[in-house]
Scaffold this active site. Structure first.
Site, PDB file in Angstrom:
ATOM      1  CG  HIS A 144     -54.044  67.849 -49.240  1.00  0.00           C
ATOM      2  ND1 HIS A 144     -53.975  68.511 -48.031  1.00  0.00           N
ATOM      3  CD2 HIS A 144     -52.931  67.072 -49.304  1.00  0.00           C
ATOM      4  CE1 HIS A 144     -52.866  68.148 -47.400  1.00  0.00           C
ATOM      5  NE2 HIS A 144     -52.221  67.274 -48.155  1.00  0.00           N
ATOM      6  CD  GLU A 145     -52.062  64.443 -51.840  1.00  0.00           C
ATOM      7  OE1 GLU A 145     -50.877  64.773 -52.082  1.00  0.00           O
ATOM      8  OE2 GLU A 145     -52.451  64.087 -50.712  1.00  0.00           O
ATOM      9  CG  HIS A 148     -48.786  68.608 -51.303  1.00  0.00           C
ATOM     10  ND1 HIS A 148     -48.305  69.419 -50.306  1.00  0.00           N
ATOM     11  CD2 HIS A 148     -49.498  67.630 -50.670  1.00  0.00           C
ATOM     12  CE1 HIS A 148     -48.698  68.959 -49.124  1.00  0.00           C
ATOM     13  NE2 HIS A 148     -49.428  67.879 -49.321  1.00  0.00           N
ATOM     14  CD  GLU A 227     -49.573  66.844 -45.479  1.00  0.00           C
ATOM     15  OE1 GLU A 227     -50.797  66.673 -45.647  1.00  0.00           O
ATOM     16  OE2 GLU A 227     -48.733  66.536 -46.341  1.00  0.00           O
TER      17      GLU A 227
END
Length: 296
Positions: A144-145, A148, A227
């Site tokens: 997930h990070e 980003h 998100e």
């Protein structure tokens, strides 16, 4: 699709910077009037503060944000092997340079990414995250990070953080001066002045009250969308939505972090403050995120 998202984020960065400067200018006008009875001086001073904050945050985003959140850099795999190798693997799959790795001493599980672009990005994880998650769940969170990072979300988040920090500084400056400085002696003069002067005074107070809410709305709009995108990006990297789903469920039941910079809250994968029913929540409900992942 990925290229289009990156280009969209770059365009949004420009618009966000324009909005940032405009909002800082408005707050500066209000503070300038309360402190100096000069709208123009306030605007010029505030824009200078805003530019300084933006330049510092953009050019030194990683170090500034990590210092604000008490992050300690991991410089070798020996210090935190599981976290290090997970970040390394996810970066390799995403085809981005390996970010710097940081650990935050906090029992509550959480993580975030920051930086200006993929070449100078960083990923931070709490000690609670490392302790609570198994390898697959950790991959889901780190994926997930890394998403980003790959999608340039970190640049947008950095500018939004600079916006919030600059506005907070200006409002605190104006409030303290007005309440405890010479502003307290000027209130009677303003109240006894003409109606126009009193109106500007009231409008200045209104701006100072509502400017943080406007900043929160901007952060909310940016954070919620990114998100969802990062959740989808994590699944694209790990090829298994169940990894992130399991991690999100653990994050949802975790306590709030003990020490967290509130202006950085939007950066985290899960709300570190755990405030319920906030009007301006920067995170979409985890239940909604899980529901979307279950449809993949």
């Amino acid at each position: 699709m990925l290229y289009e998202q990156i280009q969209s984020n770059k365009r949004r960065t420009v618009f966000l910077l324009i909005g940032f400067l405009a909002l800082v200018g408005i707050v500066g006008a209000a503070v300038g009037y309360l402190l100096l009875k000069s709208l123009v001086t306030g605007i010029i001073g505030a824009l200078l503060v805003g530019v300084i904050y933006a330049v510092i945050m953009i050019s030194n985003a990683t170090d500034v944000v990590m210092a604000m959140n008490h992050g300690t850099e991991v410089t070798s795999a020996d210090q935190a092997p599981e976290l290090w190798h997970t970040v390394e693997d996810m970066a390799m799959v995403a085809q981005v340079p390996m970010p710097r790795v940081f650990i935050i001493e906090d029992e509550s599980p959480n993580a975030f990414a920051t930086g200006n672009n993929p070449k100078n990005a960083a990923v931070a994880a709490t000690t609670g995250l490392i302790a609570l998650m198994n390898r697959n769940e950790l991959e889901g969170v780190i994926g997930h990070e890394i998403s980003h990072v790959r999608n340039y979300d970190i640049r947008i988040s950095t500018i939004a953080l600079a916006l919030t920090a600059a506005i907070s500084f200006l409002i605190n400056l104006g409030s303290n001066w007005w309440l405890f400085g010479s502003g307290s002696r000027d209130r009677d003069n303003r109240d006894s002045g003409g109606g126009g002067q009193l109106l500007v005074f009231i409008l200045s107070l209104v701006v100072m009250i509502f400017a943080p809410l406007v900043a929160a709305v901007i952060q909310m709009a940016i954070s919620r969308n990114r998100e969802y995108l990062a959740d989808a990006g994590s699944v694209a990297l790990t090829r298994n939505p169940q990894e992130l789903i399991a991690a999100l469920r653990k994050l949802n039941s975790a306590p709030p972090m003990s020490h967290v910079d509130e202006s950085s809250a939007a950066l985290y994968i899960s709300d570190p403050l755990k405030k319920k029913a906030r009007l301006f929540d920067t995170h979409p409900p985890i239940e909604e995120r899980i529901a979307r992942l279950e449809k993949m």
